[in-house]
Motif scaffolding. Structure first.
Motif, mmCIF file in Angstrom:
data_model
loop_
_atom_site.group_PDB
_atom_site.id
_atom_site.type_symbol
_atom_site.label_atom_id
_atom_site.label_comp_id
_atom_site.label_asym_id
_atom_site.label_seq_id
_atom_site.Cartn_x
_atom_site.Cartn_y
_atom_site.Cartn_z
ATOM 1 N N GLN A 199 0.934 -1.206 -0.042
ATOM 2 C CA GLN A 199 -0.163 0.152 -0.046
ATOM 3 C C GLN A 199 1.064 1.218 -0.091
ATOM 4 O O GLN A 199 1.228 1.814 1.115
ATOM 5 C CB GLN A 199 -1.010 -0.109 1.105
ATOM 6 N N ASN A 200 1.424 1.822 -1.272
ATOM 7 C CA ASN A 200 2.461 2.658 -1.389
ATOM 8 C C ASN A 200 2.107 4.016 -1.451
ATOM 9 O O ASN A 200 2.877 4.991 -1.774
ATOM 10 C CB ASN A 200 3.692 2.071 -2.137
ATOM 11 N N ALA A 201 0.794 4.188 -1.639
ATOM 12 C CA ALA A 201 0.237 5.645 -2.012
ATOM 13 C C ALA A 201 0.214 6.364 -0.566
ATOM 14 O O ALA A 201 -0.700 6.226 0.131
ATOM 15 C CB ALA A 201 -1.130 5.531 -2.697
ATOM 16 N N VAL A 202 1.009 7.527 -0.617
ATOM 17 C CA VAL A 202 0.624 8.382 0.506
ATOM 18 C C VAL A 202 -0.232 9.515 0.464
ATOM 19 O O VAL A 202 -0.960 9.850 1.080
ATOM 20 C CB VAL A 202 1.750 9.337 0.810
ATOM 21 N N CYS A 203 -0.605 9.774 -1.194
ATOM 22 C CA CYS A 203 -1.477 10.847 -1.284
ATOM 23 C C CYS A 203 -2.089 10.592 -2.780
ATOM 24 O O CYS A 203 -1.319 9.981 -3.752
ATOM 25 C CB CYS A 203 -0.416 12.134 -1.524
ATOM 26 N N GLY A 204 -3.240 11.060 -2.948
ATOM 27 C CA GLY A 204 -3.974 10.745 -4.375
ATOM 28 C C GLY A 204 -4.933 11.786 -4.595
ATOM 29 O O GLY A 204 -5.487 12.362 -3.705
ATOM 30 N N GLY A 205 -5.260 12.040 -5.765
ATOM 31 C CA GLY A 205 -6.103 13.049 -6.196
ATOM 32 C C GLY A 205 -6.302 13.348 -7.588
ATOM 33 O O GLY A 205 -5.748 12.604 -8.508
ATOM 34 N N GLY A 206 -6.835 14.561 -8.031
ATOM 35 C CA GLY A 206 -6.907 14.653 -9.536
ATOM 36 C C GLY A 206 -8.178 15.894 -9.515
ATOM 37 O O GLY A 206 -8.670 16.325 -8.609
ATOM 38 N N ARG A 207 -8.603 16.126 -10.758
ATOM 39 C CA ARG A 207 -9.503 17.168 -11.258
ATOM 40 C C ARG A 207 -10.686 16.407 -11.350
ATOM 41 O O ARG A 207 -10.777 15.123 -11.739
ATOM 42 C CB ARG A 207 -9.080 17.588 -12.608
ATOM 43 N N TYR A 208 -11.902 16.914 -10.836
ATOM 44 C CA TYR A 208 -13.143 16.536 -10.989
ATOM 45 C C TYR A 208 -14.179 17.562 -11.557
ATOM 46 O O TYR A 208 -14.605 18.236 -10.845
ATOM 47 C CB TYR A 208 -13.604 15.868 -9.859
ATOM 48 N N ASN A 209 -14.284 17.649 -12.689
ATOM 49 C CA ASN A 209 -14.870 19.051 -13.343
ATOM 50 C C ASN A 209 -16.445 18.749 -13.313
ATOM 51 O O ASN A 209 -17.340 19.655 -13.530
ATOM 52 C CB ASN A 209 -14.537 19.165 -14.802
#
Ligand code: HAM
Length: 429
Positions: free
Chosen positions: A290-300
């Motif tokens: 489980q190596n993701a510390v942070c995730g995100g993105g655009r949600y228009n």
């Protein structure tokens, strides 16, 4: 009460699987990181928002997506007065609901918000994966520009640099708009159709329900099929519109100019349905699977999908438990003064004045002899002991003992306050 009932009452109880008690030195480290994040966000013009820990189930079904694992398999859902409610599995849907409900679309744009708090997902617990975990996140509403994507990514990277997180990689991708994804479905299905019988059962289902999620598959045979050069080229460019590609190119140019290392991962699709255009993840090779510390993105489209006016947005969330497992030594806040006393009213008055100037002060309440109290002061690592007994209280004096050197002086309380050095701040932002 039956004997089995009274017996079971006495048995010790344990916390639910996949949850944690955070206390002692750990909670101090958490508080430090939380304060640092708050300061960074506030310095960049973000305001805190606190939304409920439970929301209507429909919010997550419509927001995160009914076909996602998070909504389909992992939500804690319950019914009260014929209403279906769920513990929040993530923060974005609730923030968007509040944005619409509180009329924030009328605020000056961009609207920049941050949040911290517990999230709940009924997943199989393992290292780095809990059923109750904590996120800190930011959401920026009102702009559909590559620069706003860059700003939120930059903020995460600078925060992690400040905390000295080891082994980080930033992966970014462009997954286009829902219209682009219709092209993806057609093109990707055509490219993989001849391999259908070789794909795992999950991918065979996803082929019909949500082909984008096939790219997330961990099965080696499926991964090899999706890694073929024609599939890769299609993923990197062919399916998104020229506008989405230009957006991504400009974001890449800003990241390059800022010298933020990143790689484009055409297989990064994320597990939530609301994303458009840019998605990203920050991973660390010091974490396990489980190596993701942070995730995100655009949600228009999400604000509109939840009943608000057309409002593009972008944001991310970090997982506190994973982040804390990467954070090394942190500055500890020392105890500035320990008041050794048998005159509590006078000692509280002195402590009040010191604390008003941001010193960390403890008053001994044990009623034990001064020798024992001084031992306790040293044990707690206090820098100085302030001795305030009956004679000192009557004379308006104190005795100040430096607990490192052992040096002790008597001075009037007025002089003591005149000579105080400024209190040490834990960090300067
Ligand atoms: P997410 O990728 O699902 O995104 O979660 C963000 C972070 O939360 C992950 O990178 C991970 O560090 C942490 N996390 C997720 N699940 C768990 C778990 N079961 N145990 C421990 N940590 C976990 C979101 O939640 C989006 N709302 C992010 C976002 C904000 N996108 C736009 N704005």
């Amino acid at each position: 009460m039956s004997s089995t009932q009274s017996k079971s009452r006495k048995e010790t109880l344990q916390r639910p699987k996949g949850t944690q008690d955070i206390f002692g030195a750990d909670v101090e480290r958490w508080e430090y990181v939380e304060s640092l994040c708050r300061l960074q966000f506030q310095n960049a013009g973000y305001q805190e928002i606190r939304t409920p820990i439970f929301e209507s189930t429909e919010l997550f079904e419509r927001g995160v997506g009914e076909a996602t694992d998070i909504v389909n398999k992992e939500m804690y859902t319950f019914e009260k007065s014929e209403r279906r409610l769920s513990l929040r599995p993530e923060g974005t849907a609730g923030v968007v609901r509040a944005f619409v409900e509180q009329g924030m679309s009328r605020w000056a744009k961009p609207v920049k918000l941050y949040y911290l708090g517990p999230m709940f997902r009924y997943e199989r617990p393992q290292a780095g994966r809990q059923r109750q975990f904590h996120q800190i996140g930011v959401e920026m509403f009102g702009l559909d520009t590559p620069a706003s994507d860059a700003e939120v990514i930059l903020m995460a990277m600078r925060l992690f640099e400040k905390l000295g997180l080891p082994g980080l990689s930033l992966e970014v991708n462009n997954i286009g708009t829902p219209e682009c994804r219709e092209r993806f479905k057609t093109g990707f299905k055509a490219l993989t159709q001849s391999y259908l019988s070789q794909l795992c059962a999950d991918c065979q289902t996803r082929y019909n329900t949500n082909p984008l999620r096939m790219l997330d598959c961990k099965n080696e045979t499926c991964k090899a099929i999706y890694a073929q050069p024609d599939v890769k080229t299609f993923l990197e460019t062919d399916f998104t519109s020229p506008e989405c590609q230009a957006h991504f190119a400009e974001l890449s140019a800003i990241l390059d100019a800022l010298k933020i290392p990143y790689c484009r991962n055409p297989y990064l699709v994320r597990g939530l349905d609301y994303y458009t255009k840019t998605v990203f993840e920050i991973t660390s090779n010091h974490l396990g699977a489980q190596n993701a510390v942070c995730g995100g993105g655009r949600y228009n489209r999400l604000v509109e999908d939840l009943g608000g006016p057309e409002t593009p947005a972008v944001g991310w969330a970090l997982g506190m438990e994973r982040l804390m497992s990467l954070v090394g030594e942190l500055p500890k806040r020392e105890l500035d003064y320990y008041i050794v006393t048998d005159r509590h009213a006078a000692a509280f008055a002195l402590a009040d004045q010191l604390r008003a100037q941001d010193y960390k002060v403890d008053v001994d309440l044990s009623g034990k002899g001064f020798g024992k109290q001084l031992e306790r002061a040293s044990k707690l690592g206090a820098r100085q002991a302030v001795i305030l007994g009956e004679s000192e209280a009557q004379a308006g004096q104190i005795q100040l003992k430096n607990l490192q050197s052992g040096e002790q002086t008597t001075l009037s309380q007025t002089d003591f306050f005149k000579t105080l050095a400024p209190a040490k701040k834990r960090f300067n932002g």
